[in-house]
Design an enzyme around this catalytic site. Structure first.
Site, PDB file in Angstrom:
ATOM      1  N   CYS A   1      10.993  15.932 -23.791  1.00  0.00           N
ATOM      2  CA  CYS A   1      11.137  14.594 -24.688  1.00  0.00           C
ATOM      3  C   CYS A   1      10.501  14.646 -26.091  1.00  0.00           C
ATOM      4  O   CYS A   1      11.013  13.723 -26.853  1.00  0.00           O
ATOM      5  CB  CYS A   1      10.314  13.207 -24.034  1.00  0.00           C
ATOM      6  SG  CYS A   1      11.068  12.962 -22.459  1.00  0.00           S
TER       7      CYS A   1
ATOM      8  N   HIS B   1      10.167   7.605 -29.332  1.00  0.00           N
ATOM      9  CA  HIS B   1      10.689   8.174 -28.194  1.00  0.00           C
ATOM     10  C   HIS B   1      10.879   7.217 -27.433  1.00  0.00           C
ATOM     11  O   HIS B   1       9.923   6.502 -26.894  1.00  0.00           O
ATOM     12  CB  HIS B   1       9.903   9.383 -27.430  1.00  0.00           C
ATOM     13  CG  HIS B   1      10.634   9.758 -26.274  1.00  0.00           C
ATOM     14  ND1 HIS B   1      11.913  10.194 -26.031  1.00  0.00           N
ATOM     15  CD2 HIS B   1       9.884   9.857 -25.071  1.00  0.00           C
ATOM     16  CE1 HIS B   1      11.872  10.296 -24.592  1.00  0.00           C
ATOM     17  NE2 HIS B   1      10.996  10.236 -23.997  1.00  0.00           N
TER      18      HIS B   1
ATOM     19  N   ASN C   1      15.497   6.514 -20.747  1.00  0.00           N
ATOM     20  CA  ASN C   1      14.882   7.644 -21.309  1.00  0.00           C
ATOM     21  C   ASN C   1      16.022   8.864 -21.317  1.00  0.00           C
ATOM     22  O   ASN C   1      16.018   9.259 -20.163  1.00  0.00           O
ATOM     23  CB  ASN C   1      13.589   8.047 -20.510  1.00  0.00           C
ATOM     24  CG  ASN C   1      12.927   9.231 -20.943  1.00  0.00           C
ATOM     25  OD1 ASN C   1      13.419   9.782 -22.193  1.00  0.00           O
ATOM     26  ND2 ASN C   1      11.666   9.464 -20.746  1.00  0.00           N
TER      27      ASN C   1
HETATM   28  N1  COA Z   1      10.835  -0.200  -8.114  1.00  0.00           N
HETATM   29  C1  COA Z   1       9.759  -0.887  -7.376  1.00  0.00           C
HETATM   30  N2  COA Z   1       8.585  -0.640  -7.180  1.00  0.00           N
HETATM   31  C2  COA Z   1       8.255   0.597  -7.765  1.00  0.00           C
HETATM   32  C3  COA Z   1       9.125   1.619  -8.412  1.00  0.00           C
HETATM   33  C4  COA Z   1      10.361   1.069  -8.480  1.00  0.00           C
HETATM   34  N3  COA Z   1      11.419   1.939  -9.238  1.00  0.00           N
HETATM   35  N4  COA Z   1       8.450   2.698  -8.862  1.00  0.00           N
HETATM   36  C5  COA Z   1       7.018   2.418  -8.430  1.00  0.00           C
HETATM   37  N5  COA Z   1       7.048   1.240  -7.744  1.00  0.00           N
HETATM   38  C6  COA Z   1       5.984   0.795  -7.091  1.00  0.00           C
HETATM   39  C7  COA Z   1       4.697   1.813  -6.926  1.00  0.00           C
HETATM   40  O1  COA Z   1       5.048   2.468  -5.775  1.00  0.00           O
HETATM   41  C8  COA Z   1       3.615   0.932  -7.058  1.00  0.00           C
HETATM   42  O2  COA Z   1       3.556   0.280  -5.728  1.00  0.00           O
HETATM   43  P1  COA Z   1       2.105   0.313  -4.830  1.00  0.00           P
HETATM   44  O3  COA Z   1       0.958  -0.389  -5.708  1.00  0.00           O
HETATM   45  O4  COA Z   1       2.152  -0.342  -3.687  1.00  0.00           O
HETATM   46  O5  COA Z   1       1.489   1.843  -4.754  1.00  0.00           O
HETATM   47  C9  COA Z   1       3.970  -0.327  -7.816  1.00  0.00           C
HETATM   48  O6  COA Z   1       5.327  -0.209  -7.919  1.00  0.00           O
HETATM   49  C10 COA Z   1       3.149  -0.093  -9.055  1.00  0.00           C
HETATM   50  O7  COA Z   1       3.476   1.188  -9.581  1.00  0.00           O
HETATM   51  P2  COA Z   1       2.552   1.606 -11.095  1.00  0.00           P
HETATM   52  O8  COA Z   1       2.693   2.913 -11.202  1.00  0.00           O
HETATM   53  O9  COA Z   1       1.208   0.919 -11.019  1.00  0.00           O
HETATM   54  O10 COA Z   1       3.673   0.842 -12.002  1.00  0.00           O
HETATM   55  P3  COA Z   1       3.594   0.990 -13.641  1.00  0.00           P
HETATM   56  O11 COA Z   1       3.328  -0.321 -14.128  1.00  0.00           O
HETATM   57  O12 COA Z   1       2.517   2.142 -13.914  1.00  0.00           O
HETATM   58  O13 COA Z   1       4.870   1.465 -14.051  1.00  0.00           O
HETATM   59  C11 COA Z   1       6.154   3.451 -14.717  1.00  0.00           C
HETATM   60  C12 COA Z   1       5.376   2.586 -13.520  1.00  0.00           C
HETATM   61  C13 COA Z   1       6.776   4.614 -14.272  1.00  0.00           C
HETATM   62  C14 COA Z   1       7.265   2.595 -15.034  1.00  0.00           C
HETATM   63  C15 COA Z   1       5.075   3.674 -15.715  1.00  0.00           C
HETATM   64  O14 COA Z   1       3.928   4.146 -15.329  1.00  0.00           O
HETATM   65  C16 COA Z   1       5.828   4.735 -16.854  1.00  0.00           C
HETATM   66  O15 COA Z   1       6.747   4.286 -17.700  1.00  0.00           O
HETATM   67  N6  COA Z   1       5.110   5.702 -17.014  1.00  0.00           N
HETATM   68  C17 COA Z   1       5.645   6.736 -18.035  1.00  0.00           C
HETATM   69  C18 COA Z   1       6.840   7.329 -17.607  1.00  0.00           C
HETATM   70  C19 COA Z   1       7.584   8.114 -18.780  1.00  0.00           C
HETATM   71  O16 COA Z   1       7.963   7.270 -19.802  1.00  0.00           O
HETATM   72  N7  COA Z   1       7.688   9.388 -18.467  1.00  0.00           N
HETATM   73  C20 COA Z   1       8.523  10.139 -19.564  1.00  0.00           C
HETATM   74  C21 COA Z   1       7.515  10.490 -20.800  1.00  0.00           C
HETATM   75  S1  COA Z   1       8.381  11.208 -21.761  1.00  0.00           S
END
Ligand code: COA
Length: 339
Positions: free
Chosen positions: A119, A261, A291
């Protein structure tokens, strides 16, 4: 630059911009048909509403060629003797994809190679392609950031499948002076391999070549610790931008627009807030594209162009991704004509 102004040092300048995204749009509701997720969850946690997805058989080079051709056209089709492709999804593991892109654009005789900084690829690519030009190794370079992330994301993994989209963006880089419209730099670039497992594809490389087991275990797909990547991304981009501004002797108020980004609207908001940059100065298009990895920053630059940014405006680009890798750079907005 007027008479009497000091002539800046030789540097690289952006002279053209072009983008390409696949026609097919996949909405959150489309994903929710096959995945245990919902439009409400994806919107509230990421800000993503839809993403463009390449049809089967379409490869990174196909999008890269379209974006490259558009960038060359916007620069009045100049001669180019270097093609740098930032991508983590090359057409094939070998050879690099940039020579294919160069040949298809009719630029076959110059140097052409890939840069993989995930990224952060476009910002790293600006440093590499800009360095080739400003050092005199190349006269003019085409930098393309292109990724077909939907090929390496597990469609059955809701943690990653909802986040990514496909696309490409390109800039033409020529020689100019510091302070010119389009001038690139200075940079802040960094990385931390100790945290490489936070975002990685376990198999398919020399450590663990692809075989029946790796496919059965779905280890040819991207794995991510989303929560930790989120934390690292916010902190990494904020620290990198602060370090860059301090080194340049500038304040956040000297920045006209922040192009970060496009990973997640919450990450973008957190970075903008922590830097103290007003909301209307931040570019956000993650709702439409998701993304797109190396394409994310040039796609955001194209949106800024459509909004009518003035030539000479100071743009702060910042990116963060797998590696871990991060990078920030200041760019003077180029005179690209009417959008
Ligand atoms: N739909 C529904 N539920 C989902 C899900 C989806 N697509 N993906 C994850 N969940 C669930 C998880 O399993 C978790 O359930 P649990 O509490 O029963 O275990 C719950 O939602 C919360 O997950 P959590 O990880 O706390 O959510 P979050 O607020 O941290 O958001 C991301 C998750 C991935 C959106 C966030 O962490 C993120 O954007 N991270 C960076 C990712 C990124 O940008 N990567 C590339 C970088 S260059």
């Amino acid at each position: 630059m007027g008479a009497g102004d000091p002539v800046g040092r030789m540097t690289a300048v952006i002279q053209g911009l072009g983008t390409s995204v696949p026609a097919q749009v996949v909405t959150n509701d489309d994903l929710a048909r096959t995945l245990d997720t919902s439009d409400a969850w994806i919107r509230s946690r990421t800000g993503i509403v839809q993403r463009h997805v390449a049809e089967p058989g379409v490869a990174t080079s196909d999008l890269a060629v379209e974006a490259g051709a558009a960038a060359l056209k916007s620069a009045d089709n100049p001669e180019v003797d270097a093609v740098v492709l930032a991508t983590m999804t090359p057409d094939r593991p070998c050879p690099a994809t940039a020579p294919t892109v160069a040949t298809r654009l009719g630029l076959a005789s110059g140097m052409a190679f890939d840069v993989n900084a995930a990224c952060s690829g476009f910002v790293y690519g600006l440093a590499v392609a800009g360095g080739l030009v400003s050092s005199g190794v190349a006269e003019r370079a085409l930098l393309v950031g292109a990724d077909v992330m939907t090929r390496v994301v597990d469609p059955a993994d809701r943690n990653t499948a909802v986040l990514f989209g496909d696309g490409a963006g390109a800039v033409v880089i020529g020689r100019g002076n510091e302070g010119d419209d389009g001038a690139i730099g200075p940079f802040d670039l960094g990385g931390n391999g100790e945290l490489g497992d936070l975002l990685h594809i376990p198999a398919g490389g020399s450590r663990r070549p692809a075989d029946e087991d790796t496919v059965a275990e779905r280890d040819h797909f991207l794995r991510m610790d989303g929560k930790e990547v989120y934390r690292q991304a916010v902190a990494g981009m904020v620290v990198s931008c602060a370090r860059l501004l301090a080194a340049a002797g500038l304040d956040i108020d000297d920045v006209d627009h922040l192009v970060a980004h496009q990973a997640n609207a919450r990450i973008l908001a957190a970075v903008g807030d922590r830097l103290g940059l007003a909301e209307q100065r931040r570019v956000c298009n993650v709702d439409r594209y998701g993304n797109t990895t190396a394409a994310s920053i040039p796609l955001a630059l194209a949106d800024l162009h459509r909004q009518g940014v003035r030539p000479g405006a100071r743009i702060l680009l910042t990116a963060f991704g797998a590696g871990l890798s991060w990078g920030s750079v200041l760019v003077r907005w180029p005179d690209l004509g009417r959008p």
